[in-house]
Design a protein around this motif. Structure first.
Motif, short mmCIF file in Angstrom:
data_model
loop_
_atom_site.label_atom_id
_atom_site.label_comp_id
_atom_site.label_asym_id
_atom_site.label_seq_id
_atom_site.Cartn_x
_atom_site.Cartn_y
_atom_site.Cartn_z
N GLU A 1 0.80 -1.02 0.04
CA GLU A 1 -0.04 -0.21 0.00
C GLU A 1 0.77 1.31 0.10
OE1 GLU A 1 -2.28 0.04 3.62
OE2 GLU A 1 -0.53 -0.56 4.92
N VAL A 2 1.91 1.34 0.67
CA VAL A 2 3.07 2.51 0.60
C VAL A 2 3.38 2.41 -0.73
CG1 VAL A 2 5.23 3.29 1.63
CG2 VAL A 2 3.30 1.93 3.07
N ALA A 3 3.97 1.21 -1.27
CA ALA A 3 4.67 1.71 -2.84
C ALA A 3 3.54 2.15 -3.71
CB ALA A 3 5.19 0.06 -3.32
N GLU A 4 2.19 1.49 -3.53
CA GLU A 4 1.09 2.13 -4.48
C GLU A 4 0.85 3.43 -4.19
OE1 GLU A 4 -3.36 1.22 -5.21
OE2 GLU A 4 -2.19 -0.11 -4.27
N LEU A 5 1.06 3.96 -3.04
CA LEU A 5 0.93 5.43 -2.84
C LEU A 5 1.71 6.11 -3.10
CD1 LEU A 5 -1.32 7.24 -1.54
CD2 LEU A 5 -0.07 7.25 0.50
N ALA A 6 3.23 5.88 -3.10
CA ALA A 6 4.40 6.67 -3.66
C ALA A 6 4.42 6.56 -5.04
CB ALA A 6 5.52 5.73 -3.28
N GLU A 7 3.75 5.64 -5.84
CA GLU A 7 3.34 5.75 -7.27
C GLU A 7 2.58 6.53 -7.79
OE1 GLU A 7 3.19 2.63 -11.09
OE2 GLU A 7 3.18 1.91 -8.88
N GLN A 8 1.57 6.55 -6.84
CA GLN A 8 0.40 7.56 -7.19
C GLN A 8 0.78 9.05 -7.44
OE1 GLN A 8 -2.88 6.67 -4.68
NE2 GLN A 8 -3.35 4.86 -5.90
N ARG B 1 3.81 10.01 -7.42
CA ARG B 1 5.16 10.24 -8.02
C ARG B 1 6.27 10.75 -7.11
NH1 ARG B 1 3.03 13.27 -13.82
NH2 ARG B 1 1.64 11.57 -14.34
N LEU B 2 6.50 10.05 -5.99
CA LEU B 2 7.52 10.34 -5.20
C LEU B 2 8.81 9.67 -5.59
CD1 LEU B 2 5.69 9.95 -1.69
CD2 LEU B 2 6.19 12.02 -2.96
N GLY B 3 8.82 8.89 -6.47
CA GLY B 3 10.20 8.34 -6.88
C GLY B 3 10.64 7.19 -6.16
N LEU B 4 12.13 7.09 -6.08
CA LEU B 4 12.72 5.88 -5.39
C LEU B 4 12.52 6.34 -4.02
CD1 LEU B 4 15.66 5.09 -7.71
CD2 LEU B 4 13.39 4.08 -7.65
N LEU B 5 12.43 5.08 -3.29
CA LEU B 5 12.48 4.93 -1.73
C LEU B 5 14.03 5.37 -1.20
CD1 LEU B 5 10.89 4.29 0.96
CD2 LEU B 5 11.90 2.23 0.67
N ILE B 6 14.09 6.29 -0.64
CA ILE B 6 15.59 6.56 0.07
C ILE B 6 15.92 5.77 1.38
CG2 ILE B 6 17.13 8.46 1.04
CD1 ILE B 6 15.55 10.36 -0.73
N ASP B 7 15.01 5.77 2.43
CA ASP B 7 15.11 5.17 3.62
C ASP B 7 13.84 4.99 4.01
OD1 ASP B 7 16.43 3.92 5.78
OD2 ASP B 7 18.05 5.84 5.94
N ALA B 8 13.95 4.01 5.50
CA ALA B 8 12.77 3.99 6.09
C ALA B 8 13.22 3.89 7.59
CB ALA B 8 11.87 2.55 5.42
N PHE B 9 12.19 4.51 8.36
CA PHE B 9 12.42 4.76 9.71
C PHE B 9 11.56 4.16 10.76
CE2 PHE B 9 13.83 8.31 7.21
CZ PHE B 9 15.17 8.24 7.11
N VAL B 10 11.95 3.50 11.84
CA VAL B 10 11.02 3.33 12.86
C VAL B 10 10.82 4.73 13.80
CG1 VAL B 10 10.70 1.95 14.95
CG2 VAL B 10 11.74 0.87 13.05
N TYR C 1 8.49 6.38 5.59
CA TYR C 1 9.04 6.19 4.23
C TYR C 1 9.51 7.27 3.46
CZ TYR C 1 6.89 1.67 5.41
OH TYR C 1 6.72 0.45 6.17
N ALA C 2 10.77 7.34 3.31
CA ALA C 2 11.40 8.66 2.95
C ALA C 2 11.84 8.69 1.45
CB ALA C 2 12.69 8.93 3.68
N TYR C 3 11.40 9.57 0.93
CA TYR C 3 11.39 10.14 -0.44
C TYR C 3 12.26 11.59 -0.69
CZ TYR C 3 8.38 6.08 -1.16
OH TYR C 3 7.89 4.67 -1.01
N GLY C 4 12.72 11.67 -1.96
CA GLY C 4 13.29 13.10 -2.20
C GLY C 4 12.22 14.22 -1.83
N PRO C 5 11.01 14.09 -2.76
CA PRO C 5 10.15 15.23 -2.67
C PRO C 5 9.26 15.17 -1.47
CG PRO C 5 10.03 13.71 -4.80
CD PRO C 5 10.78 12.99 -3.91
N GLY C 6 9.37 14.22 -0.72
CA GLY C 6 8.22 14.06 0.36
C GLY C 6 8.81 12.92 1.21
N LEU C 7 7.69 12.50 1.88
CA LEU C 7 7.29 11.29 2.64
C LEU C 7 5.84 10.55 2.77
CD1 LEU C 7 6.21 12.00 5.68
CD2 LEU C 7 8.48 13.08 5.88
N ILE C 8 5.90 9.22 3.31
CA ILE C 8 4.75 8.56 3.50
C ILE C 8 5.00 8.26 5.08
CG2 ILE C 8 3.35 6.85 3.15
CD1 ILE C 8 4.02 6.88 0.21
N ARG C 9 4.04 8.80 5.75
CA ARG C 9 4.01 8.34 7.20
C ARG C 9 2.87 7.18 7.69
NH1 ARG C 9 4.33 12.85 11.46
NH2 ARG C 9 2.49 13.57 10.47
#
Length: 220
Positions: free
Chosen positions: A4-11, A13-22, A41-49
């Motif tokens: 679900e995170v990967a799908e949202l990132a694609e929707q 257009r956040l690009g490639l995943l940079i890192d993920a944090f607890v 979940y960290a991306y260049g243009p922003g993030l998904i929490r």
């Protein structure tokens, strides 16, 4: 990474995943951190929490034009035991995003600089850096145009800094400004004791106050 995170990132257009944090662990569980399943979940243009019990939240840094930030190093009997931080990002339309947590600063401890917590706060700092620079430039430009900027009990203009309790201190008499554990501390030339100590509760955006004052005071 959850599908679900990967799908949202694609929707978005956040690009490639940079890192993920607890993040946002329970730090009162028998002296040990308890993973509650909260992730960023960290991306260049922003993030998904992804926070337990809440819908996924996606944001872009470009949505925001102002940031309130506070960072406090905590000590017990002079021994460093951690740093708390809070970043509140504001958008022109009135929306906001709040990030707060706790970590060990590598500059004050022996923690691995690649530790999850250190990577997380570094990512957030880099993300807000552009917002912060623009906010400072806009604030200084407003003051140059003759405006007075007010942050609770503290205000600044081209002539000096003012508090509700002490009145105005001209930049020519200003010596320094700093943040301690609970106050904005303003010092006057020729005086040993602080000219004013304003509690954080009365001085919202204390970090911005200090930054602007250091820019505005000549020959500090």
């Amino acid at each position: 990474m959850p599908a679900e995170v990967a799908e949202l990132a694609e929707q978005h257009r956040l690009g490639l995943l940079i890192d993920a944090f607890v993040v946002a662990r329970d730090r009162k569980s028998l002296g040990r951190d308890k993973d509650l399943g909260n992730r960023v979940y960290a991306y260049g243009p922003g993030l998904i929490r992804k926070m337990a019990g809440q819908p996924l939240y996606v944001m872009r840094w470009a949505e925001f034009n102002r940031v309130e930030q506070s960072v406090t190093h905590h000590h017990t009997n002079s021994a460093y035991n951690g740093t708390s931080f809070r970043y509140v990002l504001h958008s022109p339309g009135g929306g906001y995003a709040n990030f707060s947590d706790w970590y060990k600063d590598p500059q004050h401890s022996s923690i691995d600089p690649f530790h999850n917590d250190v990577r997380y706060v570094t990512y957030l700092r880099e993300g807000i850096a552009g917002i912060w620079r623009q906010q400072i430039m806009d604030s200084l430009s407003a003051i140059e145009r003759g405006q007075t900027l007010t942050f609770g009990a503290v205000s600044l203009d081209s002539g000096g800094i003012r508090t509700q309790k002490k009145g105005k201190l001209a930049w020519s008499d200003f010596r320094d400004i700093s943040l301690d554990k609970a106050y904005v501390v303003i010092e006057k030339r020729g005086k040993l004791l602080p000219w004013a100590m304003v509690p954080y509760a009365l001085a919202p955006e204390a970090t911005l106050i200090v930054t602007l004052a250091k820019h505005l005071a000549p020959n500090r």
